[in-house]
Write an enzyme that holds these catalytic residues in place. Sequence first.
Site, PDB file in Angstrom:
ATOM      1  CB  CYS A   1     -20.214   0.287  -5.438  1.00 51.44           C
ATOM      2  SG  CYS A   1     -19.092   0.073  -4.086  1.00 51.44           S
TER       3      CYS A   1
ATOM      4  CB  THR B   1      -7.805  -6.511 -18.763  1.00 49.23           C
ATOM      5  OG1 THR B   1      -8.695  -6.345 -17.650  1.00 49.23           O
ATOM      6  CG2 THR B   1      -6.859  -7.682 -18.482  1.00 49.23           C
TER       7      THR B   1
ATOM      8  CG  ASP C   1      -2.158   0.881   0.986  1.00 48.44           C
ATOM      9  OD1 ASP C   1      -3.218   0.318   0.677  1.00 48.44           O
ATOM     10  OD2 ASP C   1      -2.020   2.126   1.055  1.00 48.44           O
TER      11      ASP C   1
ATOM     12  NE  ARG D   1     -15.974   5.087   2.190  1.00 49.40           N
ATOM     13  CZ  ARG D   1     -15.393   4.023   1.622  1.00 49.40           C
ATOM     14  NH1 ARG D   1     -14.269   4.136   0.957  1.00 49.40           N
ATOM     15  NH2 ARG D   1     -15.962   2.845   1.719  1.00 49.40           N
TER      16      ARG D   1
ATOM     17  CE  LYS E   1     -25.310  -1.414   2.356  1.00 50.89           C
ATOM     18  NZ  LYS E   1     -24.555  -2.382   1.538  1.00 50.89           N
TER      19      LYS E   1
ATOM     20  NE  ARG F   1     -20.634 -11.130  -8.853  1.00 54.78           N
ATOM     21  CZ  ARG F   1     -20.875 -12.052  -9.779  1.00 54.78           C
ATOM     22  NH1 ARG F   1     -20.991 -13.309  -9.444  1.00 54.78           N
ATOM     23  NH2 ARG F   1     -20.974 -11.720 -11.057  1.00 54.78           N
TER      24      ARG F   1
ATOM     25  CE  LYS G   1     -17.994  -4.300  -8.877  1.00 55.25           C
ATOM     26  NZ  LYS G   1     -18.539  -4.913  -7.653  1.00 55.25           N
TER      27      LYS G   1
END
Length: 401
Positions: A255, A123, A30, A324, A317, A149, A201
Site C-alpha cells: 500500500c 472510474t 474470484d 510481502r 511491519k 482505508r 486514497k
Amino acid sequence: MRACFMGLGYIGLPTAIIAAKHSVEVIGVDINPKVVEMTNQGHLHIIEPGMEEMLREVVNTGILKASLTPVMSDAYFMVVPTPFKGNHEPDISYVEAATRAVLPFLKKGDLYVIESTSPVGTTDKMRNLIFEERPDLKGEIYIAYCPERVLPGNVIYELVHNDRVIGGIDEASTTKAIEFYSQFVQGTLHRTNSKTAEMCKLTENSSRDVQIAFANELSVICDKAGINVWELINLANKHPRVNILQPGCGVGGHCIAVDPYFITADFPIESQIIAKAREINNYKSFWCAEKIQNAMLRFELENLRKPCVAMMGLAFKPNIDDLRESPAKYITTKVMQSCNNADILVVEPNVESHNVFKLTNCREAYEKADIVVFLTAHDLFKSLPYREDKVILDFCGIYKK
Ligand code: SAJ
C-alpha cells in the site's frame, strides 16, 4: 438486494462478509478456484482475527455464496488488485477485466463501484467502457469510486467504524452509493466526485510515505551526527503540533510503498516530494544492509573470526505475519548473499516456517549471535534484555538507544 463483489482478497472478502451480515445477499466472485472452494466451505483463505466465524455464519445461512462467475445483481463492486508494472506504471487491467465480466449483467438502476486503489481517472475510464459496450445504460446506472482505508488485522472494526469517501460520477451516483454503504458503515460517509475520491486514497498513503521518509532521513543524519534519533524524535514530538513518525529499515507492504507511484506516474513533473520520499524510503533499506555488512567486517577484523549474525524480523511491519514486499526480507537476503559463509540466523516469530529462510528461535538466536540486527519491531523482541557484550544494530527502535 443482491451485491456482487468482484475479488475476494484482503478487502473484498471481509467487505462481502460484513455486507452479508447486514442482510445484503452477496455473490463473491474470484478467479482462484481454491478461494471460491474454501469460501463456500466457510474457511477463510486470508488471516483476519474473528473473520472466520462470521464467514461460516453467512455461508451456512446461504446469504453469501462464492462463485467463479458473476450473476445478475443490483450492485457490483470491483475489489481486485491494482499492481504496478515494472516501471512503476499502474496496472488497471484487473479492474477492466472485472468490469467486462459484469457488463452483460448490468441493468437499469444498478450500482457499479470501484474500491480498488486506482490512478485518478480510472472510474471515468470504466464509465466510458461501460457506455461504449452498453449504450443502453447511458445515464441509467449509478457509477462511483469508494476507497477503503482499513488496517489489516483490524478489518472488521475499521470496515464498520472508519469514515469513508464516496465519489460518484454524478450526484445521483454518490447518493446511490451512500445508500448502499450506510447499510453497514457507522462512520461518516463523505460525498465527493470520483476523481477526488481516487486521489484521496492516494493522498492518504502518500502523505504517510512522506512522513516516514522524514523520519528515515532523520535517522541517517543522526547516525552521522552521533545523536540518538529515537530520543530526538521523542523530544521533538513533545511540541504540541509536531508528530514525527518512527524510522524503520524501509517501507514495506503493498500500500504505502506502492500507492505514491500512482501519483508520480501521472504527475512526474509536479510530484517532487512524493517521488523523493519513495527514493529515501527505498534507500533506507540499502543503508541498513550496508551498516550490517560493515559491522560484520569490523567484527572479523577485531576478533579474527567471522561473526554469527541474528536477523530479527522478516515481516513488513510489527506484530504481523505478512512478509510481502518486506524491507526486512530484502535486507536479510542481501546480507546472506554477501556474507561469504558467516553464520546468519533468521528470526520471525510470527511464522512457523519459510520456504527460503531457515528460521531460528528468537532467544536461541539472541543468545548465540555476536551481532544482533533488529529489523521489525515485534513486541516479542522488546522483552529481550539489552546486552552490552553484543553488537546491536537497532533499525526499528526496540531499545530506543
Ligand atoms: N512504517 C515505518 N514507520 C512508521 C510507520 C510505518 O517505518 O512510523 C512502515 C511499516 O513498518 C511498514 C510500512 O511503513 O513497513 C507501512 O506500514 P503502515 O503502518 O502504514 O501499514 P499498512 O501499509 O498496513 O496500512 C496503510 C494504512 N494507511 C495509512 O495509515 C494512511 C491503512 O489505513 C491503509 O488502509 C493501507 O495502508 C492500505 O491498504 O492502503
